[in-house]
Design a protein around this motif. Sequence first.
Motif, PDB file in Angstrom:
ATOM      1  N   GLY A   1     -28.460 -37.515   3.623  1.00  0.00           N
ATOM      2  CA  GLY A   1     -27.114 -38.054   3.771  1.00  0.00           C
ATOM      3  C   GLY A   1     -26.210 -37.239   4.673  1.00  0.00           C
ATOM      4  N   PRO A   2     -26.221 -35.895   4.566  1.00  0.00           N
ATOM      5  CA  PRO A   2     -25.317 -35.109   5.408  1.00  0.00           C
ATOM      6  C   PRO A   2     -25.500 -35.364   6.902  1.00  0.00           C
ATOM      7  CG  PRO A   2     -26.182 -33.743   3.646  1.00  0.00           C
ATOM      8  CD  PRO A   2     -26.911 -35.045   3.567  1.00  0.00           C
ATOM      9  N   PHE A   3     -26.728 -35.645   7.332  1.00  0.00           N
ATOM     10  CA  PHE A   3     -26.948 -35.894   8.759  1.00  0.00           C
ATOM     11  C   PHE A   3     -26.120 -37.086   9.232  1.00  0.00           C
ATOM     12  CE2 PHE A   3     -29.141 -38.328  12.061  1.00  0.00           C
ATOM     13  CZ  PHE A   3     -29.181 -37.390  13.078  1.00  0.00           C
ATOM     14  N   TRP A   4     -26.139 -38.188   8.483  1.00  0.00           N
ATOM     15  CA  TRP A   4     -25.425 -39.383   8.896  1.00  0.00           C
ATOM     16  C   TRP A   4     -23.918 -39.194   8.817  1.00  0.00           C
ATOM     17  CZ3 TRP A   4     -28.015 -42.578  11.672  1.00  0.00           C
ATOM     18  CH2 TRP A   4     -29.395 -42.696  11.488  1.00  0.00           C
ATOM     19  N   LEU A   5     -23.460 -38.428   7.856  1.00  0.00           N
ATOM     20  CA  LEU A   5     -22.026 -38.151   7.779  1.00  0.00           C
ATOM     21  C   LEU A   5     -21.575 -37.265   8.934  1.00  0.00           C
ATOM     22  CD1 LEU A   5     -21.739 -37.615   3.928  1.00  0.00           C
ATOM     23  CD2 LEU A   5     -20.749 -39.514   5.239  1.00  0.00           C
ATOM     24  N   LEU A   6     -22.374 -36.246   9.252  1.00  0.00           N
ATOM     25  CA  LEU A   6     -22.033 -35.379  10.376  1.00  0.00           C
ATOM     26  C   LEU A   6     -22.102 -36.146  11.696  1.00  0.00           C
ATOM     27  CD1 LEU A   6     -23.929 -32.132   9.314  1.00  0.00           C
ATOM     28  CD2 LEU A   6     -21.453 -32.413   9.480  1.00  0.00           C
ATOM     29  N   ALA A   7     -23.143 -36.984  11.841  1.00  0.00           N
ATOM     30  CA  ALA A   7     -23.270 -37.768  13.066  1.00  0.00           C
ATOM     31  C   ALA A   7     -22.116 -38.761  13.197  1.00  0.00           C
ATOM     32  CB  ALA A   7     -24.611 -38.508  13.077  1.00  0.00           C
ATOM     33  N   GLY A   8     -21.714 -39.372  12.102  1.00  0.00           N
ATOM     34  CA  GLY A   8     -20.616 -40.330  12.147  1.00  0.00           C
ATOM     35  C   GLY A   8     -19.288 -39.686  12.501  1.00  0.00           C
ATOM     36  N   THR A   9     -18.997 -38.555  11.863  1.00  0.00           N
ATOM     37  CA  THR A   9     -17.740 -37.873  12.177  1.00  0.00           C
ATOM     38  C   THR A   9     -17.726 -37.371  13.613  1.00  0.00           C
ATOM     39  OG1 THR A   9     -18.625 -35.793  11.280  1.00  0.00           O
ATOM     40  CG2 THR A   9     -17.319 -37.161   9.790  1.00  0.00           C
TER      41      THR A   9
ATOM     42  N   LEU B   1     -12.970 -29.750   8.541  1.00  0.00           N
ATOM     43  CA  LEU B   1     -13.195 -30.966   9.326  1.00  0.00           C
ATOM     44  C   LEU B   1     -12.215 -32.066   8.923  1.00  0.00           C
ATOM     45  CD1 LEU B   1     -17.102 -31.268   9.529  1.00  0.00           C
ATOM     46  CD2 LEU B   1     -15.511 -30.703  11.369  1.00  0.00           C
ATOM     47  N   ALA B   2     -12.010 -32.241   7.632  1.00  0.00           N
ATOM     48  CA  ALA B   2     -11.096 -33.287   7.162  1.00  0.00           C
ATOM     49  C   ALA B   2      -9.687 -33.048   7.700  1.00  0.00           C
ATOM     50  CB  ALA B   2     -11.091 -33.330   5.636  1.00  0.00           C
ATOM     51  N   ILE B   3      -9.241 -31.812   7.688  1.00  0.00           N
ATOM     52  CA  ILE B   3      -7.900 -31.487   8.199  1.00  0.00           C
ATOM     53  C   ILE B   3      -7.818 -31.751   9.694  1.00  0.00           C
ATOM     54  CG2 ILE B   3      -6.278 -29.599   8.597  1.00  0.00           C
ATOM     55  CD1 ILE B   3      -7.281 -28.388   5.933  1.00  0.00           C
ATOM     56  N   TYR B   4      -8.835 -31.309  10.435  1.00  0.00           N
ATOM     57  CA  TYR B   4      -8.811 -31.487  11.892  1.00  0.00           C
ATOM     58  C   TYR B   4      -8.747 -32.961  12.274  1.00  0.00           C
ATOM     59  CZ  TYR B   4     -10.409 -26.587  12.063  1.00  0.00           C
ATOM     60  OH  TYR B   4     -10.526 -25.225  11.921  1.00  0.00           O
ATOM     61  N   TYR B   5      -9.589 -33.784  11.662  1.00  0.00           N
ATOM     62  CA  TYR B   5      -9.617 -35.203  12.026  1.00  0.00           C
ATOM     63  C   TYR B   5      -8.329 -35.922  11.623  1.00  0.00           C
ATOM     64  CZ  TYR B   5     -14.557 -34.924  13.314  1.00  0.00           C
ATOM     65  OH  TYR B   5     -15.744 -34.612  13.930  1.00  0.00           O
ATOM     66  N   ALA B   6      -7.789 -35.579  10.468  1.00  0.00           N
ATOM     67  CA  ALA B   6      -6.550 -36.224  10.027  1.00  0.00           C
ATOM     68  C   ALA B   6      -5.406 -35.911  10.986  1.00  0.00           C
ATOM     69  CB  ALA B   6      -6.210 -35.766   8.614  1.00  0.00           C
TER      70      ALA B   6
ATOM     71  N   ALA C   1     -15.773 -36.622   6.188  1.00  0.00           N
ATOM     72  CA  ALA C   1     -15.987 -35.178   6.059  1.00  0.00           C
ATOM     73  C   ALA C   1     -15.849 -34.733   4.604  1.00  0.00           C
ATOM     74  CB  ALA C   1     -15.004 -34.421   6.938  1.00  0.00           C
ATOM     75  N   LEU C   2     -14.906 -35.319   3.881  1.00  0.00           N
ATOM     76  CA  LEU C   2     -14.717 -34.947   2.481  1.00  0.00           C
ATOM     77  C   LEU C   2     -15.870 -35.401   1.599  1.00  0.00           C
ATOM     78  CD1 LEU C   2     -10.914 -35.701   2.033  1.00  0.00           C
ATOM     79  CD2 LEU C   2     -12.005 -33.454   2.209  1.00  0.00           C
ATOM     80  N   VAL C   3     -16.610 -36.430   2.052  1.00  0.00           N
ATOM     81  CA  VAL C   3     -17.728 -36.945   1.260  1.00  0.00           C
ATOM     82  C   VAL C   3     -18.943 -36.023   1.323  1.00  0.00           C
ATOM     83  CG1 VAL C   3     -19.364 -38.885   1.068  1.00  0.00           C
ATOM     84  CG2 VAL C   3     -16.937 -39.326   1.461  1.00  0.00           C
TER      85      VAL C   3
END
Length: 438
Positions: free
Chosen positions: A245-253, A314-319, A420-422
């Motif tokens: 799962g982390p791969f797809w979340l990292l790739a998506g972000t 990551l969550a802070i940066y993207y927001a 990122a939070l997920v």
Amino acid sequence: MTQTSETLGTEDQQPAVRRPRLHRAWFVAAVTFVTIIGSAAFASLPGLLIDPLHQEFHWSRGLIGFAVSVNLALYGLTAPFAAALMDRFGIRRVVAVALTVIAVGSLLTVWMTAAWQLVLYWGLLVGLGSGSMALAFAATVTNRWFTAKRGLVTGVLTAAGASGQLVFLPGLSWLVTHHGWRPAAVTVALAALSVVPLVWLLLRDHPADVGTAPYGSAVFVPKPPPATGAARRTVTVLVKAARTGPFWLLAGTFAICGASTNGLVKTHFVPAAHDHHMPVTMAASLLAVIGVFDIVGTIASGWFTDRFESRRLLAIYYALRGISLLFLPLLLHPSIHPPMVLFIVFYGLDWVATVPPTISLCREYYGEDSAIVFGWVLASHQVGAALVAFLGGLARDVFGSYDVVWYASGALCAVAALMALVIRQRPAVPVMPVVPAA
């Protein structure tokens, strides 16, 4: 006496690892930094070419954006294979060849007369060469030469791309404005070629090549044999990582990261500002200022990554990035004013601050394969950039402005923050108690 002899024997083995006052890893990092700066000239040019090529050849902005999108996509898709090729043939050889390919592709554009040549020269050749000079290069150098301060070094090497933008963008914009786009393309080629001797003479593939241990480690690490089957290994690592799962979340972000930076701002900010009657040189200077603050933000992000949880960063940066993009359409004017300066500073600090925590998470989950995994994550970054580079130009042709693209990218950044939070923190491996022998 036995204990003393064993102690002396152990001490006699240690001088095999040379410990200079300034570790060789810092010289390698410095050469890598300069190399990335030299190759970064190509990244400064696409946004400056859209209007001149449109005026000279009457190609649509969507068509020019397509050529840029091919470049960006290949930049990302080449990266994981380049990381594996570095394991097979060495960093120095791969980087020297990549710089030469960039120079050839950029030079050939000077004589192009048809749109397919732009796609071939700038899209294919420069895309392949630049992909081998991508952030996977920085990740490979960091993984081999450093065991301490990896986050900081990653931030510095990532900032090298912004430094290149800072160095070349104002000059290239001046050349395009006063002498046309062709001298600018030649300048890019010469910048790439000028770095090749530096790479060949000073860059080393592994600490064992100079008889030392990685920085931060007292243990000498022998140089591994060349890894054969680079393409097979690259695909195998992808298949293995894709089951997690982390791969797809990292790739998506990271796809959203690329869409909101290289695909959008780096490619379309200058023509968007020019739509509001801002001079091209002034808009290019603003992008260069983004590069200044990007250096600060990325190095600071590396420092934060060594100390704080990467997912929250990551969550802070993207927001924050998403919020800033939502305000950008209101800030574009013929001249520079304080709110625009505030946006430039704010966006610059956040530009590629996402890279150090993303590499850290790849290293956390995928260990020795992390450079190749990050190469695939970077591929998603560039696919996102490629889509927006094309769609941004298409939206400008259809709607007459870039506003819808700014708003859509801001919304996507909010999605990236949630993704990122997920990402779950990898559980620590439990230490088994030692049971004394009966």
